[in-house]
Design an enzyme around this catalytic site. Structure first.
Site, PDB file in Angstrom:
ATOM      1  N   ARG A 204       0.562  -0.924  -0.164  1.00  0.00           N
ATOM      2  CA  ARG A 204       0.047   0.103  -0.134  1.00  0.00           C
ATOM      3  C   ARG A 204       0.971   1.208  -0.094  1.00  0.00           C
ATOM      4  NH1 ARG A 204      -3.986   2.588   3.959  1.00  0.00           N
ATOM      5  NH2 ARG A 204      -5.221   3.812   3.166  1.00  0.00           N
TER       6      ARG A 204
ATOM      7  N   HIS B  76       0.559   4.146  -2.904  1.00  0.00           N
ATOM      8  CA  HIS B  76       0.630   5.798  -2.240  1.00  0.00           C
ATOM      9  C   HIS B  76       1.759   6.102  -2.871  1.00  0.00           C
ATOM     10  CE1 HIS B  76      -2.636   5.019   0.243  1.00  0.00           C
ATOM     11  NE2 HIS B  76      -3.496   4.358  -0.840  1.00  0.00           N
TER      12      HIS B  76
ATOM     13  N   VAL C  69       1.781  10.590  -6.053  1.00  0.00           N
ATOM     14  CA  VAL C  69       2.179  11.341  -5.921  1.00  0.00           C
ATOM     15  C   VAL C  69       3.652  11.272  -6.151  1.00  0.00           C
ATOM     16  CG1 VAL C  69       2.028  13.400  -4.478  1.00  0.00           C
ATOM     17  CG2 VAL C  69       0.785  10.901  -3.584  1.00  0.00           C
TER      18      VAL C  69
ATOM     19  N   SER D 111       8.449   9.676  -1.861  1.00  0.00           N
ATOM     20  CA  SER D 111       8.271  10.874  -1.167  1.00  0.00           C
ATOM     21  C   SER D 111       7.614  10.461   0.136  1.00  0.00           C
ATOM     22  CB  SER D 111       7.627  11.584  -2.402  1.00  0.00           C
ATOM     23  OG  SER D 111       5.983  10.973  -2.685  1.00  0.00           O
TER      24      SER D 111
ATOM     25  N   ASN E 272      -3.699   9.112   3.556  1.00  0.00           N
ATOM     26  CA  ASN E 272      -2.554   8.500   4.392  1.00  0.00           C
ATOM     27  C   ASN E 272      -2.720   8.395   5.861  1.00  0.00           C
ATOM     28  OD1 ASN E 272      -0.856   7.594   1.736  1.00  0.00           O
ATOM     29  ND2 ASN E 272       0.426  10.223   2.212  1.00  0.00           N
TER      30      ASN E 272
ATOM     31  N   HIS F 250      -6.689  -5.719  -2.322  1.00  0.00           N
ATOM     32  CA  HIS F 250      -7.263  -6.167  -1.038  1.00  0.00           C
ATOM     33  C   HIS F 250      -7.724  -7.470  -1.092  1.00  0.00           C
ATOM     34  CE1 HIS F 250      -8.553  -1.405  -1.998  1.00  0.00           C
ATOM     35  NE2 HIS F 250      -7.299  -1.792  -0.864  1.00  0.00           N
TER      36      HIS F 250
ATOM     37  N   ASP G 202     -10.630  -9.344   2.875  1.00  0.00           N
ATOM     38  CA  ASP G 202     -10.827 -10.296   2.302  1.00  0.00           C
ATOM     39  C   ASP G 202     -11.199 -11.078   3.131  1.00  0.00           C
ATOM     40  OD1 ASP G 202     -11.406 -12.625   0.803  1.00  0.00           O
ATOM     41  OD2 ASP G 202      -9.386 -13.112   0.334  1.00  0.00           O
TER      42      ASP G 202
HETATM   43  C1  HEM Z   1      -8.912   1.519  -6.537  1.00  0.00           C
HETATM   44  C2  HEM Z   1      -8.768   2.080  -5.923  1.00  0.00           C
HETATM   45  C3  HEM Z   1      -8.685   1.935  -4.254  1.00  0.00           C
HETATM   46  C4  HEM Z   1      -9.166   2.328  -2.813  1.00  0.00           C
HETATM   47  C5  HEM Z   1     -10.502   3.351  -3.246  1.00  0.00           C
HETATM   48  C6  HEM Z   1      -8.036   1.879  -1.775  1.00  0.00           C
HETATM   49  C7  HEM Z   1      -8.748   2.114  -0.495  1.00  0.00           C
HETATM   50  C8  HEM Z   1      -8.513   1.173   0.661  1.00  0.00           C
HETATM   51  C9  HEM Z   1      -9.176   1.682   1.981  1.00  0.00           C
HETATM   52  C10 HEM Z   1      -9.624   2.666   2.450  1.00  0.00           C
HETATM   53  C11 HEM Z   1      -7.873   1.058   2.914  1.00  0.00           C
HETATM   54  C12 HEM Z   1      -7.637   0.361   4.585  1.00  0.00           C
HETATM   55  C13 HEM Z   1      -7.146   1.924   5.121  1.00  0.00           C
HETATM   56  C14 HEM Z   1      -7.158   1.803   6.448  1.00  0.00           C
HETATM   57  O1  HEM Z   1      -8.473   1.431   7.075  1.00  0.00           O
HETATM   58  O2  HEM Z   1      -6.641   2.533   7.352  1.00  0.00           O
HETATM   59  C15 HEM Z   1      -7.109  -0.136   2.160  1.00  0.00           C
HETATM   60  C16 HEM Z   1      -6.208  -0.559   2.173  1.00  0.00           C
HETATM   61  C17 HEM Z   1      -5.265  -1.480   1.422  1.00  0.00           C
HETATM   62  N1  HEM Z   1      -4.675  -1.209   0.890  1.00  0.00           N
HETATM   63 FE1  HEM Z   1      -6.432   0.029  -1.103  1.00  0.00          FE
HETATM   64  N2  HEM Z   1      -7.292   1.035  -1.980  1.00  0.00           N
HETATM   65  C18 HEM Z   1      -6.821   1.493  -3.524  1.00  0.00           C
HETATM   66  C19 HEM Z   1      -6.574   0.504  -3.891  1.00  0.00           C
HETATM   67  C20 HEM Z   1      -5.007  -0.264  -3.828  1.00  0.00           C
HETATM   68  C21 HEM Z   1      -4.634  -0.494  -4.824  1.00  0.00           C
HETATM   69  C22 HEM Z   1      -3.716  -0.242  -6.379  1.00  0.00           C
HETATM   70  C23 HEM Z   1      -3.228  -1.381  -3.865  1.00  0.00           C
HETATM   71  C24 HEM Z   1      -2.031  -2.003  -4.045  1.00  0.00           C
HETATM   72  C25 HEM Z   1      -1.609  -2.489  -5.121  1.00  0.00           C
HETATM   73  C26 HEM Z   1      -4.109  -0.766  -2.604  1.00  0.00           C
HETATM   74  C27 HEM Z   1      -3.696  -1.739  -1.828  1.00  0.00           C
HETATM   75  C28 HEM Z   1      -3.664  -1.791   0.116  1.00  0.00           C
HETATM   76  C29 HEM Z   1      -3.676  -2.685   0.467  1.00  0.00           C
HETATM   77  C30 HEM Z   1      -2.893  -4.149   0.836  1.00  0.00           C
HETATM   78  C31 HEM Z   1      -4.112  -2.513   1.690  1.00  0.00           C
HETATM   79  C32 HEM Z   1      -4.746  -2.881   3.408  1.00  0.00           C
HETATM   80  C33 HEM Z   1      -2.984  -2.257   4.374  1.00  0.00           C
HETATM   81  C34 HEM Z   1      -3.190  -3.294   5.630  1.00  0.00           C
HETATM   82  O3  HEM Z   1      -3.612  -3.879   5.804  1.00  0.00           O
HETATM   83  O4  HEM Z   1      -3.176  -1.780   6.138  1.00  0.00           O
HETATM   84  N3  HEM Z   1      -5.253  -0.280  -2.653  1.00  0.00           N
HETATM   85  N4  HEM Z   1      -7.129   0.614   0.512  1.00  0.00           N
END
Ligand code: HEM
Ligand code: NAG
Ligand code: NAG
Ligand code: NAG
Ligand code: NAG
Ligand code: NAG
Length: 335
Positions: free
Chosen positions: A71, A75, A79, A85, A103, A201, A253
């Site tokens: 993640r 991010h 940017v 960065s 972030n 995800h 998931d």
């Molecule tokens: C398509 C648009 C996307 C949105 C709107 C989105 C949004 C989010 C949000 C809201 C969370 C939860 C964060 C939290 O609770 O603090 C999350 C977690 C996560 N996102 Fe996304 N995400 C997107 C795409 C991606 C992409 C492209 C990746 C990586 C290639 C990614 C990887 C992850 C991972 C691995 C987590 C879990 C992080 C953790 O357990 O700390 N996401 N995302």
């Protein structure tokens, strides 16, 4: 005397030739985004095993290490390109991206610091923080059951951060599919990349505040999202009560919370996508993302191959190469 003069003339023309060579190669390589999988082969040959050593240790204590770090890579790349960065702390002239709304809650910075320390011991001043994020993402995706790929390397670290850019360019779960698609397209990523990368995800967690409106007050209707699977709705409401703690975590998931596999897409087919933006990939009458979700749900190898290609594209977003930027000694601050 004469000999010396000749020598210095030879040296002089040599240095002109060398300068021209450097100028030509940097103008060719510096502008195009020429990264290479063999970039550290001579300067830090065991970079991969050093990183693996650090994260395997960290994973014993925290199953989310992979999720957190991929993640951060995402991010970072959205940017000002993949330039590390996101890792910079506040300082003179640096408004840290860590403080961007998008972030808030991002984690894993301490693990990156641990990796950097280990690398500086073996090959000081060689491996960039931006490359650490790209490489560790691959290592951990693969260790959690996902694909391997040849990570392209040679990024250098930026000397600036862009907090407003982070809040403008990083997608949020409130964005509709059209806006998400646009944000990805602005970075050179198409619908296939969007669906494949969203498959990250398949592991990690999200806080209640990112989806609680779907459970109680969908789009301001004071009613739950009618499309969520009934059993899944029950489970989610148990974890995230109305007016409960917004920071409570749940699995992105729920079928296979820590495995990197294609259940993310099967969940979407069963109306068990957690974030609104996850479910929309399947539920919006948008021909292209729906058919890609079905492809990946039906064929995990297809998902893995495409995910690997899309990760390489993600990692190729405007990297600094050649002599641009620097190799940070400490990922949290510029040298
Ligand atoms: C398509 C648009 C996307 C949105 C709107 C989105 C949004 C989010 C949000 C809201 C969370 C939860 C964060 C939290 O609770 O603090 C999350 C977690 C996560 N996102 Fe996304 N995400 C997107 C795409 C991606 C992409 C492209 C990746 C990586 C290639 C990614 C990887 C992850 C991972 C691995 C987590 C879990 C992080 C953790 O357990 O700390 N996401 N995302
Ligand atoms: C890295 O390579 C050096 C020299 O080849 C070796 O001494 C060292 O043990 C290696 N370190 C790791 C973590 O593999
Ligand atoms: C394990 O993780 C916890 C919480 O994330 C942390 O406080 C602790 O220092 C970690 N222990 C080790 C040995 O890394
Ligand atoms: C920060 O990001 C924004 C949005 O992408 C961009 O328009 C702006 O030029 C960037 N600022 C700097 C200083 O790089
Ligand atoms: C539901 O959301 C709308 C708009 O976001 C808000 O005005 C309303 O007060 C909310 N209702 C409840 C019961 O929270
Ligand atoms: C699944 O995807 C792989 C890789 O893209 C492909 O080679 C294979 O033919 C596909 N299998 C089926 C049954 O479609």
């Amino acid at each position: 005397m004469i000999k010396k003069k000749n020598e210095s003339r030879i040296m002089h023309s040599f240095s002109i030739v060398a300068t021209i060579f450097v100028l030509v190669t940097t103008s060719v390589l510096g502008n195009s985004t020429q990264l290479s999988s063999t970039f550290y082969d001579t300067t830090c040959p065991n970079v991969t095993s050093i990183i693996r050593g650090v994260v395997e240790q960290a994973q014993r204590n925290d199953t989310r290490v992979g999720a957190k770090l991929i993640r951060l890579h995402f991010h970072d790349c959205f940017v000002n390109g993949c330039d590390g960065s996101i890792l910079l702390d506040n300082a003179d002239g640096i408004e840290s991206e860590k403080d961007a709304i998008r972030n808030k809650g991002a984690e894993g910075y301490d693990i990156v610091a641990g990796i950097k320390t280990a690398l500086e011991n073996f090959c000081p001043g060689v491996v960039s923080c931006a490359d650490i994020l790209a490489l560790v993402s691959q290592i951990l995706v693969s260790e959690n059951g996902g694909p391997t790929w040849e990570v392209q390397l040679g990024r250098r670290d930026g000397r600036t951060a862009n907090r407003t850019g982070a809040d403008r360019d990083i997608p949020t779960p409130q964005d509709n599919l059209k806006l998400i698609t646009e944000k990805f397209r602005n970075k050179g990523l198409d619908s296939t990349d969007l669906v494949a990368l969203s498959g990250a995800h398949t592991f990690g967690r999200a806080k209640c505040r990112f989806f609680v409106d779907r459970l109680y007050n969908f789009s301001g209707t004071s009613k739950p999202d009618p499309t969520i699977d009934v059993e899944y709705m029950k489970t989610l409401r148990q974890t995230c009560s109305q007016g409960g703690k917004p920071s409570t975590l749940t699995n992105l998931d729920q079928a296979t919370p820590d495995a990197f596999d294609n259940y993310y897409y099967k969940n979407l087919q069963n109306n068990r996508g957690l974030l609104q933006t996850d479910q929309e990939l399947f539920s919006t009458s948008s021909i292209d993302t729906v058919s890609i979700v079905n492809r990946f749900a039906n064929n995990q190898s297809d998902f893995f191959d495409t995910f690997a290609q899309s990760m390489i594209k993600l990692g190729n977003i405007r990297p600094l190469t050649g002599s641009a930027g620097e190799i940070r000694a400490d990922c949290k601050r510029v040298n």
